[in-house]
Scaffold this motif. Structure first.
Motif, short mmCIF file in Angstrom:
data_model
loop_
_atom_site.label_atom_id
_atom_site.label_comp_id
_atom_site.label_asym_id
_atom_site.label_seq_id
_atom_site.Cartn_x
_atom_site.Cartn_y
_atom_site.Cartn_z
N ILE A 31 25.36 23.59 4.46
CA ILE A 31 24.21 24.37 4.90
C ILE A 31 23.49 23.70 6.06
O ILE A 31 22.91 24.35 6.91
CB ILE A 31 23.25 24.59 3.72
CG1 ILE A 31 24.02 25.36 2.66
CG2 ILE A 31 22.00 25.29 4.14
CD1 ILE A 31 23.25 26.27 1.84
N VAL A 47 22.09 24.94 10.15
CA VAL A 47 20.66 24.80 10.44
C VAL A 47 20.50 24.08 11.78
O VAL A 47 19.75 24.52 12.67
CB VAL A 47 19.94 24.01 9.32
CG1 VAL A 47 18.56 23.60 9.78
CG2 VAL A 47 19.83 24.86 8.07
N LEU A 102 21.55 26.36 14.64
CA LEU A 102 20.56 27.36 15.03
C LEU A 102 19.43 26.71 15.83
O LEU A 102 18.92 27.28 16.79
CB LEU A 102 20.00 28.05 13.78
CG LEU A 102 20.92 29.14 13.20
CD1 LEU A 102 20.56 29.46 11.77
CD2 LEU A 102 20.84 30.41 14.05
N LEU A 158 23.32 36.96 4.39
CA LEU A 158 22.41 36.51 3.33
C LEU A 158 23.06 36.65 1.96
O LEU A 158 22.96 35.77 1.11
CB LEU A 158 21.12 37.33 3.38
CG LEU A 158 20.16 36.98 4.49
CD1 LEU A 158 18.93 37.85 4.43
CD2 LEU A 158 19.76 35.51 4.39
N LEU A 166 25.54 33.94 1.52
CA LEU A 166 24.85 32.67 1.27
C LEU A 166 24.42 32.54 -0.18
O LEU A 166 24.58 31.51 -0.80
CB LEU A 166 23.58 32.62 2.13
CG LEU A 166 23.60 31.86 3.42
CD1 LEU A 166 22.25 31.93 4.06
CD2 LEU A 166 24.01 30.44 3.19
N LEU A 179 15.88 26.94 4.12
CA LEU A 179 15.80 26.88 5.57
C LEU A 179 16.78 27.83 6.21
O LEU A 179 16.45 28.59 7.12
CB LEU A 179 16.18 25.48 6.05
CG LEU A 179 15.15 24.42 5.81
CD1 LEU A 179 15.61 23.12 6.44
CD2 LEU A 179 13.87 24.88 6.45
N LEU A 180 18.02 27.79 5.74
CA LEU A 180 19.03 28.62 6.37
C LEU A 180 18.68 30.09 6.20
O LEU A 180 18.81 30.88 7.14
CB LEU A 180 20.42 28.31 5.77
CG LEU A 180 21.56 28.93 6.52
CD1 LEU A 180 21.55 28.52 7.97
CD2 LEU A 180 22.89 28.56 5.91
N ILE A 181 18.19 30.44 5.01
CA ILE A 181 17.82 31.84 4.80
C ILE A 181 16.65 32.22 5.70
O ILE A 181 16.65 33.28 6.32
CB ILE A 181 17.52 32.09 3.31
CG1 ILE A 181 18.85 32.04 2.56
CG2 ILE A 181 16.82 33.41 3.10
CD1 ILE A 181 18.74 32.16 1.09
N LEU A 221 16.03 30.91 8.55
CA LEU A 221 16.58 31.01 9.91
C LEU A 221 17.32 32.32 10.12
O LEU A 221 17.20 32.95 11.17
CB LEU A 221 17.53 29.84 10.16
CG LEU A 221 16.88 28.56 10.66
CD1 LEU A 221 17.85 27.41 10.60
CD2 LEU A 221 16.40 28.75 12.09
#
Lengths: 313, 252, 316
Positions: free
Chosen positions: A133, A137, A140, A306, A309, C134-136, C138
């Protein structure tokens, strides 16, 4: 067997895509088409459908390559700063050679994208904490950095609104003569097919690949070259389409596993099919206007991502 | 004493700890052994409330751990996980001072300072107390973390592979220190350990796990025999007696 | 400890000196009005600095990561989307339909609502996986950005100028009535958080050590996430998004103060943030003479610094 089903779906959707538009053209009357109708077909409709298919294939394959090379399922042009780099490249062309042909845009976009990909890989490699993950991050954020550079210059030249909107992929402007750059995706897909396994090995790291007798650097650069070229070509002609390169390879890997040689055709065709569907929906939903495809794909893709994820674990 | 009743933990469909009931005697060293993935660390983690069990209850000193205030429980029970790397700029003394947090919440009293000094001396770190952790070797860092646990001064100390990454000399040093803690300060020590000979040489009791289940729990003498060890590890053992201690040879 | 206090005092002096320079430099002869405006600007900078410094340090402690900033959780995307929607709907009538105060509070409500839903959702399902959070955040941010870009595409270019005013952080057109509300929020956040800074010291050792030392880890993390949410929402609604500022100032703080104590780190970071922004604002006004918006400079420098941080160390 399944590939046949997918191919049939692709052909069907392509035909459907050809016959949607403001000017009503019917396939039944194909033999009585006027010159004007043929003209619309060859100048606008056909290029658009072809561009859609090539973009769909190109982006999903790029996502797949990137995921192999970083060994991380959540890396893609959207989550590695690639799209932002292409944008910066286009901005550079606009500033330095304002009235230039798209080939210059391509060259600039390609150069910057390539550079950004190298930097990103270096970063991903140096991150100790190789959480699946965490790398996206950082990717991005890396995109955010490139964006801040773009904004910095765009503000100076008072073109913030233009720059902001390049991000939206849009096929409505595709006409014969202005989209052919995209064909660059085709040789890249073929190349990827033959190098697929090598990209996977590269993802295991430098020592590992050297141990297997691979030339790490040259294959790494080849992979990045493929990705940067396709993404830049697509960015210059269509714009950017977020999440596509992320979700298609992930869904295919969920359904068919990770044997690249086998899944690569599925990934390519599904990418094209997904894009065709999104385009058709976008064209019908507020007919005779259209919603840019970057928006439809961005929305659907974001939501699918999403879901992916959250079901991970 | 530590008592668990029907502890289970599963991740997804995988049952990692399966219905474990055990009563760990006070003031002794108990080693948790078993092959990789047998559920030892998870069991230890649930006892230390770092991992929430799906079922079962854990009693410490006749009281369920869920009934404890966090702060009070931290004065009864401490855990040290496998070698943890810190990116913080901390000196040994500062790290060890954290051990007193459950008592003083950051404002160190005279007693705290005394305990900190004692703990540092106990682990032979006095000379290094003002060095930053990042300047220390792996073995010294491990000792610094142990000193923090010693400063925490709890009756129960749980250790997850305390010998991980240590060479033989340091391993022996640590084990002697632990033995010392249990004998002189009457601490109850439970540790996950991979080296069967360390377990055999230093612990009073051994608990063996296999596929999430507790399959044996007894005094060390009763566990270290070829039949039981084979059952635990699926390999053959030869037991050698030396100096009244049992040594296992499993190298052939 | 003493050396830290000395450094803090030094930072306070530098900050005061810079503010004084900013207030007095090149004042026109009729100085009353200018001086008042500048004082408000300085107050705004202090408020934003304190919220960014505080939120960023806490966020990095909670995530155990020094290259992250709370901005990436998606708050700013919510803000941008909200601003864009308003201008999209009302065009040049925006200011008559919704005044600054309403805009300010609505922005905060939306951002906090977003944070609340995000946290609730994650904590229910994941038991505190911060990176996933965080990833969600983002990804949701990217989603909102897509919608925002689309709306911006179809907004009339003249209206876009209105929008551009609110989406790039600037200390020049703040509505000064809002400052007092923002100040109140910041003071409350400091007041409730201050007594708990010691828990942050323990949390910086890592989750397992923190639990071992008797901290109610999940409760504290949640508490501080909400504080962060409030701080970021207020500063964003006040001046607009400044994404990379947090990374820049926190890392400068760690460089200067080799401490783990939050009672020192947080005030220090706020001071460093004040010094950087006042400095940058001074440059904007007197060197670049307003040609560029401050957030763009900060993001530019902060972004480059972020890359440097990423490439420099092998320990992230």
């Amino acid at each position: 067997m399944r590939i046949l089903t997918l191919l049939i779906a692709l052909v069907f959707l392509s035909i459907l895509s050809l016959f949607i538009g403001v000017k009503e053209i019917s396939i039944v009357d194909i033999f009585s088409w006027t010159d004007k109708e043929w003209l619309i077909m060859t100048i606008s409709r056909l290029p658009r459908t072809l561009a859609l298919i090539l973009t769909g294939i190109g982006i999903s394959i790029c996502g797949l390559i990137m995921q192999q090379m970083t060994q991380n399922k959540f890396v893609s042009p959207t989550t590695a700063g690639t799209l932002e780099a292409a944008k910066l490249g286009i901005l550079a062309t606009l500033i330095f050679i304002p009235q230039s042909a798209s080939i210059y845009k391509l060259i600039f976009a390609f150069a910057i994208t390539f550079l950004a990909s190298i930097i990103f890989l270096k970063i991903a490699d140096s991150i100790k904490h190789k959480s699946i993950i965490f790398i996206p991050v950082v990717g991005l954020l890396f995109g955010g950095v490139i964006n801040s550079i773009t904004t910095f210059f765009a503000f100076q030249f008072n073109i913030v609104q233009d720059v902001g909107t390049w991000l939206i992929g849009d096929f409505s402007g595709i006409l014969q003569g202005n989209y052919e750059v995209i064909y660059i995706c085709l040789p890249i897909v073929v190349l990827t097919y033959f190098y697929a396994n090598k990209f996977t090995v590269i993802g295991m790291g430098e020592n590992f690949s050297k141990n297997l007798g691979l030339n790490y650097r040259s294959i790494l650069h080849l992979g990045l070259l493929c990705v940067s070229l396709s993404i830049s070509a697509i960015a210059v002609t269509i714009g950017t389409i977020p999440f596509l390169g992320l979700i298609i390879p992930n869904i295919i890997s969920l359904l068919y596993g990770d044997n690249l040689r086998q899944t690569l055709p599925y990934t390519a065709i599904s990418g094209a099919i997904f894009l065709l569907i999104c385009d058709i929906v976008g064209r019908l939903i507020i007919f005779p206007f259209e919603v840019p495809i970057g928006m439809t794909v961005g929305l659907i893709g974001g939501i699918v991502f999403l879901i992916l994820l959250l079901r991970k674990k | 004493m530590i008592k668990t009743t029907n502890i289970s933990k599963q991740y997804g469909d995988k049952i990692v700890v399966d219905n474990v009931t055990i009563e760990i005697p006070k003031g002794k060293i108990t080693s948790l052994i078993g092959s990789n993935g047998a559920g030892k660390s998870t069991l230890l983690g649930t006892i230390a409330r770092i991992i929430n069990a799906n079922h079962g209850e854990i009693i410490i000193n006749e009281k369920n751990i869920t009934d404890y205030k966090n702060r009070i429980l931290a004065q009864e029970l401490s855990i040290l996980k496998q070698m943890n790397h810190l990116d913080l700029k901390l000196t040994v003394k500062e790290l060890v001072s954290f051990g007193r947090f459950p008592y003083s919440q950051g404002r160190l009293t005279e007693v705290d300072h005394l305990k900190i000094k004692e703990a540092i001396a106990f682990l032979n770190l006095t000379e290094l107390e003002n060095n930053y952790l990042e300047e220390l070797s792996g073995g010294q860092q491990q000792r610094a973390f142990l000193a923090m646990v010693v400063a925490q001064d709890t009756d129960y100390i749980l250790l997850d592979e305390p010998l991980n990454n240590l060479d033989m000399r340091h391993s022996v040093q640590i084990m002697k220190t632990l033995k010392d803690l249990s004998v002189t300060k009457n601490k109850t020590i439970v540790m996950v350990i991979h080296d069967i000979n360390f377990a055999s040489y230093y612990s009073d009791y051994i608990a063996a796990m296999k596929q999430g289940k507790l399959i044996h729990f007894n005094t060390t003498k009763n566990i270290i025999n070829p039949k039981i060890l084979k059952e635990i590890y699926d390999i053959d053992f030869e037991i050698i007696e030396s100096n009244n201690k049992l040594i296992c040879n499993y190298y052939n | 400890m003493k050396i830290h206090i000395k450094k803090i005092i030094l930072l306070v002096l530098v900050a005061i000196a810079l503010c004084a320079l900013f207030l007095s430099y090149d004042l026109p002869s009729n100085w009353g009005y200018s001086f008042e405006r500048r004082s408000y600007k300085v107050l705004a900078i202090i408020i934003v600095s304190c919220s960014v410094g505080y939120a960023s340090i806490v966020f990095q402690t909670l995530t155990h990561n020094r290259i992250l900033t709370p901005s990436i959780m998606g708050f700013e995307a919510v803000y941008l989307l909200f601003q864009t929607i308003i201008v999209f709907l009302y065009g040049d009538k925006t200011f008559t339909v919704i005044n600054d105060k309403e805009n300010f509070f609505l922005s905060i409500i939306f951002m906090l609502g977003f944070a609340f839903i995000l946290f609730k959702f994650i904590f229910k399902k994941e038991k505190n996986n911060l990176y996933l959070l965080l990833l969600i955040g983002l990804v949701l941010g990217t989603l909102f950005h897509t919608i925002t870009s689309f709306l911006q595409l179809i907004i009339d270019p003249n209206d876009f100028l209105i929008l551009q005013g609110s989406i790039y952080a600037s200390f020049n057109k703040i509505n000064y009535h809002l400052l007092w509300y923002a100040l109140t929020v910041i003071i409350i956040c400091f007041a409730v958080g201050f007594r708990q800074f010691k828990y942050l010291d323990v949390i910086s050792l890592g989750k397992e050590h923190a639990i071992n030392l008797g901290i109610n880890y999940f409760k504290k993390v949640r508490f501080y996430l909400f504080i962060i949410g409030a701080l970021v929402a207020v500063s964003t609604a006040l001046v607009g998004p400044i994404i990379f500022l947090g990374i820049l100032v926190t890392n400068l703080t760690y460089e200067i103060f080799k401490s783990y104590k939050h009672a020192i780190l947080i005030p220090a970071c706020c001071l460093i943030c004040i010094i950087s922004i006042v400095g940058a604002q001074f440059l904007v006004e007197h060197v670049f003479s307003f040609n560029i918006v401050i957030s763009i400079i900060i993001n530019f420098i902060g972004g480059l610094y972020f890359m440097y941080l990423l490439l420099k160390t092998k320990k992230v």
